[in-house]
Design a protein around this motif. Structure first.
Motif: not given
Length: 286
Positions: A223-224, A263
């Protein structure tokens, strides 16, 4: 990362293919029809490969005929391993994507598709041509993308070199596949941003395998790293038969959903149907 960008690919084919006992076609179809109602972007539902190699997937065409696509936006992906499989898959109008495992480990390419890397590149070229003619899109998995257990040379430059070759041939979706669980958060966060930046017009995804303990940190790393596409399987079932560790399975879809919800991502999934699918999974996976 906006909802439109994020693609969740549910992989029941990967989850089921290694099971020893044959799952009846009707039960497979029931399971997939529930998954189609959850709202995933793509369902990796079956494969057109030799029934001798993967007996569990011998009924893919029959399963496909049982799928109800009337009330779903989910697209169908089928895995192929050679030209015969490509030619079989493109005959089916319902299939949107053909997936091909292109290993950057020569040893694994021979084991997995009984062909060399050079021969597999020819297959990819033929697949791309047939996809264009039959209104399909190709997804190429860069298998062994994070390393391999065979001693074949691996480094980021090799990954980028093969990505470059495949994109130049016309591949528009690349998924970096772990296969044996050797990826780490550090590798994911160093490799993926470089690929995403370099190939900005290509959809870059990940197909990770992990032990249960390592799943969340790998999901977070992807994700990052700005990955737009994540493959996973309900409860983390499946994984590669070549993996040395029995616990090395797929990334669990419920962990991906949980992480992305935390998130603030709006995944727009029907969680009632998801819970029904979770309940039914016991009849398939025991």
């Amino acid at each position: 990362m906006s909802q439109k960008q994020f693609k969740l690919v549910e992989c029941p084919r990967d989850a089921m293919q290694g099971l020893h006992d044959f799952i009846p076609t009707g039960l497979k179809s029931e399971y997939l029809n529930l998954l189609l109602q959850v709202g995933f972007d793509t369902l990796d539902f079956g494969s057109f490969v030799s029934p001798k190699a993967i007996p569990q997937m011998a009924d893919t065409a029959a399963v496909l005929a049982n799928l109800d696509l009337s009330n779903t936006k989910t697209k169908l992906l089928a895995i192929v391993a050679n030209l015969r499989g490509v030619e079989a898959a493109v005959q089916h109008q319902q299939i949107n994507y053909l997936g091909f495992p292109f290993s950057i480990s020569e040893t694994f390419q021979q084991r997995n598709t009984n062909s060399s890397i050079a021969q597999s590149l020819n297959t990819v070229e033929e697949m791309l041509s047939l996809c264009v003619k039959n209104n399909k899109e190709a997804v190429v998995y860069l298998s062994m993308g994070f390393g391999n257990p065979y001693g074949d040379e691996w480094n980021y430059e090799i990954v980028e070199q093969w990505a470059d070759v495949l994109v130049s041939k016309g591949v528009s979706i690349l998924s970096l596949a772990d296969t044996v669980g050797v990826s780490t958060p550090a590798k994911i966060e160093s490799i993926l941003p470089q690929l995403i930046t370099r190939f900005s017009n290509t959809e870059i995804g990940v197909h990770l395998h992990s032990t249960p303990a390592g799943r969340f940190e790998k999901i977070a790393a992807a994700y990052h790293a700005r990955v737009k596409r994540i493959d996973s399987a309900l409860k983390g079932f499946g994984g590669c038969p070549m993996a040395a560790d029995d616990l090395t399975g797929n990334i669990a879809t419920e962990d991906v959903i949980s992480f992305l919800n935390a998130q603030g991502e709006d995944l727009n999934l029907n969680m009632d149907k998801w819970n029904e699918t979770m309940a039914l999974s016991g009849r398939i996976f025991g």
